[in-house]
Design a protein around this motif. Structure first.
Motif, PDB file in Angstrom:
ATOM      1  N   ARG A  19     -23.107 -51.196-117.764  1.00  0.00           N
ATOM      2  CA  ARG A  19     -21.839 -51.503-117.106  1.00  0.00           C
ATOM      3  C   ARG A  19     -20.847 -50.364-117.343  1.00  0.00           C
ATOM      4  NH1 ARG A  19     -21.405 -56.956-115.582  1.00  0.00           N
ATOM      5  NH2 ARG A  19     -23.029 -58.290-116.492  1.00  0.00           N
ATOM      6  N   MET A  20     -19.979 -50.135-116.374  1.00  0.00           N
ATOM      7  CA  MET A  20     -18.950 -49.106-116.499  1.00  0.00           C
ATOM      8  C   MET A  20     -17.897 -49.572-117.505  1.00  0.00           C
ATOM      9  SD  MET A  20     -20.036 -46.727-114.527  1.00  0.00           S
ATOM     10  CE  MET A  20     -18.703 -45.610-114.119  1.00  0.00           C
ATOM     11  N   GLN A  21     -17.619 -48.720-118.466  1.00  0.00           N
ATOM     12  CA  GLN A  21     -16.739 -49.100-119.564  1.00  0.00           C
ATOM     13  C   GLN A  21     -15.754 -47.970-119.817  1.00  0.00           C
ATOM     14  OE1 GLN A  21     -17.622 -51.195-123.804  1.00  0.00           O
ATOM     15  NE2 GLN A  21     -18.727 -49.313-123.430  1.00  0.00           N
ATOM     16  N   GLY A  22     -14.575 -48.103-119.290  1.00  0.00           N
ATOM     17  CA  GLY A  22     -13.554 -47.072-119.449  1.00  0.00           C
ATOM     18  C   GLY A  22     -12.457 -47.536-120.384  1.00  0.00           C
ATOM     19  N   TRP A  23     -11.411 -48.108-119.813  1.00  0.00           N
ATOM     20  CA  TRP A  23     -10.311 -48.605-120.629  1.00  0.00           C
ATOM     21  C   TRP A  23     -10.556 -50.023-121.117  1.00  0.00           C
ATOM     22  CZ3 TRP A  23      -4.843 -46.633-118.817  1.00  0.00           C
ATOM     23  CH2 TRP A  23      -4.854 -45.231-118.824  1.00  0.00           C
ATOM     24  N   LYS A  24     -11.487 -50.741-120.478  1.00  0.00           N
ATOM     25  CA  LYS A  24     -11.878 -52.050-120.995  1.00  0.00           C
ATOM     26  C   LYS A  24     -12.838 -51.843-122.154  1.00  0.00           C
ATOM     27  CE  LYS A  24     -11.068 -54.961-116.970  1.00  0.00           C
ATOM     28  NZ  LYS A  24     -11.646 -55.968-116.021  1.00  0.00           N
ATOM     29  N   SER A  54      -9.369 -42.345-130.111  1.00  0.00           N
ATOM     30  CA  SER A  54      -8.921 -43.121-128.955  1.00  0.00           C
ATOM     31  C   SER A  54      -8.509 -44.508-129.452  1.00  0.00           C
ATOM     32  CB  SER A  54     -10.076 -43.226-127.957  1.00  0.00           C
ATOM     33  OG  SER A  54      -9.921 -44.355-127.117  1.00  0.00           O
ATOM     34  N   PRO A  55      -7.509 -45.127-128.819  1.00  0.00           N
ATOM     35  CA  PRO A  55      -7.077 -46.450-129.272  1.00  0.00           C
ATOM     36  C   PRO A  55      -7.987 -47.595-128.823  1.00  0.00           C
ATOM     37  CG  PRO A  55      -5.721 -45.718-127.434  1.00  0.00           C
ATOM     38  CD  PRO A  55      -6.622 -44.571-127.776  1.00  0.00           C
ATOM     39  N   SER A  56      -9.088 -47.293-128.131  1.00  0.00           N
ATOM     40  CA  SER A  56      -9.997 -48.342-127.689  1.00  0.00           C
ATOM     41  C   SER A  56     -10.680 -49.009-128.882  1.00  0.00           C
ATOM     42  CB  SER A  56     -11.063 -47.757-126.754  1.00  0.00           C
ATOM     43  OG  SER A  56     -10.466 -47.249-125.567  1.00  0.00           O
ATOM     44  N   GLY A  57     -10.988 -50.280-128.725  1.00  0.00           N
ATOM     45  CA  GLY A  57     -11.580 -51.030-129.823  1.00  0.00           C
ATOM     46  C   GLY A  57     -12.896 -50.455-130.314  1.00  0.00           C
ATOM     47  N   GLU A  77      -4.723 -41.741-130.715  1.00  0.00           N
ATOM     48  CA  GLU A  77      -4.268 -40.754-129.728  1.00  0.00           C
ATOM     49  C   GLU A  77      -4.664 -41.214-128.318  1.00  0.00           C
ATOM     50  OE1 GLU A  77      -2.659 -38.748-127.652  1.00  0.00           O
ATOM     51  OE2 GLU A  77      -2.325 -37.680-129.561  1.00  0.00           O
ATOM     52  N   PRO A  78      -3.707 -41.751-127.542  1.00  0.00           N
ATOM     53  CA  PRO A  78      -4.018 -42.250-126.197  1.00  0.00           C
ATOM     54  C   PRO A  78      -4.619 -41.197-125.272  1.00  0.00           C
ATOM     55  CG  PRO A  78      -1.858 -43.021-126.911  1.00  0.00           C
ATOM     56  CD  PRO A  78      -2.306 -41.999-127.911  1.00  0.00           C
ATOM     57  N   LEU A  79      -4.326 -39.926-125.497  1.00  0.00           N
ATOM     58  CA  LEU A  79      -4.859 -38.867-124.642  1.00  0.00           C
ATOM     59  C   LEU A  79      -6.369 -38.729-124.784  1.00  0.00           C
ATOM     60  CD1 LEU A  79      -2.113 -36.118-125.094  1.00  0.00           C
ATOM     61  CD2 LEU A  79      -2.481 -37.573-123.099  1.00  0.00           C
ATOM     62  N   LEU A  80      -6.935 -39.325-125.831  1.00  0.00           N
ATOM     63  CA  LEU A  80      -8.384 -39.262-126.058  1.00  0.00           C
ATOM     64  C   LEU A  80      -9.133 -40.451-125.461  1.00  0.00           C
ATOM     65  CD1 LEU A  80      -8.470 -38.096-129.788  1.00  0.00           C
ATOM     66  CD2 LEU A  80      -8.823 -36.689-127.754  1.00  0.00           C
ATOM     67  N   ARG A  81      -8.427 -41.329-124.725  1.00  0.00           N
ATOM     68  CA  ARG A  81      -9.087 -42.482-124.119  1.00  0.00           C
ATOM     69  C   ARG A  81     -10.108 -42.018-123.082  1.00  0.00           C
ATOM     70  NH1 ARG A  81      -4.954 -47.334-122.685  1.00  0.00           N
ATOM     71  NH2 ARG A  81      -6.927 -48.475-122.644  1.00  0.00           N
ATOM     72  N   GLU A  82     -11.056 -42.915-122.823  1.00  0.00           N
ATOM     73  CA  GLU A  82     -12.066 -42.642-121.810  1.00  0.00           C
ATOM     74  C   GLU A  82     -11.430 -42.614-120.422  1.00  0.00           C
ATOM     75  OE1 GLU A  82     -14.447 -41.166-120.784  1.00  0.00           O
ATOM     76  OE2 GLU A  82     -16.264 -42.264-121.335  1.00  0.00           O
ATOM     77  N   MET A  83     -12.139 -42.076-119.478  1.00  0.00           N
ATOM     78  CA  MET A  83     -11.745 -42.112-118.079  1.00  0.00           C
ATOM     79  C   MET A  83     -11.527 -43.560-117.650  1.00  0.00           C
ATOM     80  SD  MET A  83     -14.033 -40.543-114.988  1.00  0.00           S
ATOM     81  CE  MET A  83     -13.305 -39.984-113.465  1.00  0.00           C
ATOM     82  N   VAL A 146     -11.126 -31.819-139.259  1.00  0.00           N
ATOM     83  CA  VAL A 146     -10.528 -32.911-138.494  1.00  0.00           C
ATOM     84  C   VAL A 146     -11.626 -33.727-137.826  1.00  0.00           C
ATOM     85  CG1 VAL A 146      -8.977 -33.502-136.591  1.00  0.00           C
ATOM     86  CG2 VAL A 146      -8.424 -31.569-138.095  1.00  0.00           C
ATOM     87  N   LEU A 147     -11.568 -35.040-137.988  1.00  0.00           N
ATOM     88  CA  LEU A 147     -12.514 -35.946-137.342  1.00  0.00           C
ATOM     89  C   LEU A 147     -11.873 -36.522-136.085  1.00  0.00           C
ATOM     90  CD1 LEU A 147     -15.200 -37.557-137.367  1.00  0.00           C
ATOM     91  CD2 LEU A 147     -14.021 -39.283-138.771  1.00  0.00           C
ATOM     92  N   ILE A 148     -12.593 -36.454-134.953  1.00  0.00           N
ATOM     93  CA  ILE A 148     -12.125 -36.985-133.677  1.00  0.00           C
ATOM     94  C   ILE A 148     -13.172 -37.964-133.158  1.00  0.00           C
ATOM     95  CG2 ILE A 148     -11.611 -36.416-131.266  1.00  0.00           C
ATOM     96  CD1 ILE A 148     -10.578 -33.696-132.252  1.00  0.00           C
ATOM     97  N   VAL A 149     -12.752 -39.162-132.784  1.00  0.00           N
ATOM     98  CA  VAL A 149     -13.675 -40.169-132.265  1.00  0.00           C
ATOM     99  C   VAL A 149     -13.237 -40.548-130.853  1.00  0.00           C
ATOM    100  CG1 VAL A 149     -14.797 -42.384-132.667  1.00  0.00           C
ATOM    101  CG2 VAL A 149     -13.995 -41.023-134.624  1.00  0.00           C
ATOM    102  N   SER A 150     -14.125 -40.342-129.889  1.00  0.00           N
ATOM    103  CA  SER A 150     -13.742 -40.545-128.498  1.00  0.00           C
ATOM    104  C   SER A 150     -14.925 -41.062-127.681  1.00  0.00           C
ATOM    105  CB  SER A 150     -13.169 -39.237-127.929  1.00  0.00           C
ATOM    106  OG  SER A 150     -12.581 -39.445-126.656  1.00  0.00           O
ATOM    107  N   HIS A 151     -14.989 -40.667-126.408  1.00  0.00           N
ATOM    108  CA  HIS A 151     -15.891 -41.259-125.431  1.00  0.00           C
ATOM    109  C   HIS A 151     -16.686 -40.189-124.687  1.00  0.00           C
ATOM    110  CE1 HIS A 151     -13.465 -45.017-125.789  1.00  0.00           C
ATOM    111  NE2 HIS A 151     -12.477 -44.153-125.956  1.00  0.00           N
ATOM    112  N   CYS A 152     -17.698 -40.635-123.955  1.00  0.00           N
ATOM    113  CA  CYS A 152     -18.629 -39.725-123.300  1.00  0.00           C
ATOM    114  C   CYS A 152     -17.950 -38.735-122.348  1.00  0.00           C
ATOM    115  CB  CYS A 152     -19.683 -40.526-122.535  1.00  0.00           C
ATOM    116  SG  CYS A 152     -20.914 -39.498-121.707  1.00  0.00           S
ATOM    117  N   ILE A 153     -17.293 -39.241-121.304  1.00  0.00           N
ATOM    118  CA  ILE A 153     -16.714 -38.335-120.314  1.00  0.00           C
ATOM    119  C   ILE A 153     -15.609 -37.498-120.928  1.00  0.00           C
ATOM    120  CG2 ILE A 153     -15.428 -38.219-118.142  1.00  0.00           C
ATOM    121  CD1 ILE A 153     -17.050 -40.562-117.143  1.00  0.00           C
TER     122      ILE A 153
END
Length: 216
Positions: A19-24, A54-57, A77-83, A146-153
């Motif tokens: 399933r597509m999972q961006g901001w959800k 990213s602030p995603s859960g 960091e909201p700028l690191l959220r997924e597409m 520095v550790l950064i945790v984010s998303h695929c895209i």
């Protein structure tokens, strides 16, 4: 030199369901939890100055597992959220392919031409991601880890930015960042370079390899 340890969040329920999972959001599955714990053990000896996520859960859950109680400042960091995928979020890829065939084709095979009716375009994600990355490195100095945790895209867009390459073959190109993978980059004298990309064999890596300074 500032070293950036960039981690994609662990595998989630929607990842397993295609399933597509961006901001959800959905929570990590057992495999995602296990890999985050394993990577956390491999990074346990690295003295991180700060963590940005990213602030995603799912990224916050991954971050907690990576740190395993370590007392390190964590910054959302909201700028690191997924597409943002807009109306596609939560839908299975096969359903989207049938309902939005033209847009789906552009999304996967011609990302530089993809125009979202709702949500974001690739270049929009790339621009905000690079803005977030530059903001992070400006807060740090030589010698910081520095550790950064984010998303695929998001991570892939940053890789293309650091490589100064176009995103014409964003998904089918040579860069892959699977769930739970580790990408290491350096920032030195205003330039980014990459040590390695999308590694999931960290169970076999010792500290010297993880901390290596090798450009490829």
């Amino acid at each position: 030199m500032i070293r950036l340890y960039i981690v994609r969040h662990g595998k989630t329920q929607w990842n397993t369901e295609s399933r597509m999972q961006g901001w959800k959001d959905t929570s990590l599955v057992e495999e995602g939890i296990h890999l985050a714990q394993l990577l956390g053990r491999r990074l346990a000896t690295i003295d991180f100055t700060a963590v940005y996520t990213s602030p995603s859960g799912r990224t916050l859950q991954t971050t907690e597992l990576l740190l395993n109680g370590r007392n390190i400042p964590v910054n959302k960091e909201p700028l690191l959220r997924e597409m943002s995928f807009g109306m596609w979020e939560g839908k299975k890829k096969e359903t989207i392919r049938k309902q939005f065939s033209d847009e789906y084709e552009m999304f996967w095979n011609k990302p530089h031409l993809y125009k979202a009716k709702t949500g974001e375009n690739y270049l929009d994600v790339q621009k905000r991601g690079l803005l977030g990355l530059k903001s992070i490195v400006m807060k740090h100095s030589d010698g910081d880890n520095v550790l950064i945790v984010s998303h695929c895209i998001m991570i892939k867009s940053l890789i293309y930015s650091m490589k100064k390459e176009a995103i014409d073959e964003f998904f089918w190109g040579k860069y892959s960042v699977p769930n739970g993978s580790l990408t290491v980059a350096e920032f030195h004298e205003g330039e980014f370079s990459l040590s390695f990309i999308g590694d999931t064999n960290y169970s076999k890596l010792d500290e010297n390899i993880i901390c290596r300074n090798k450009n490829d």
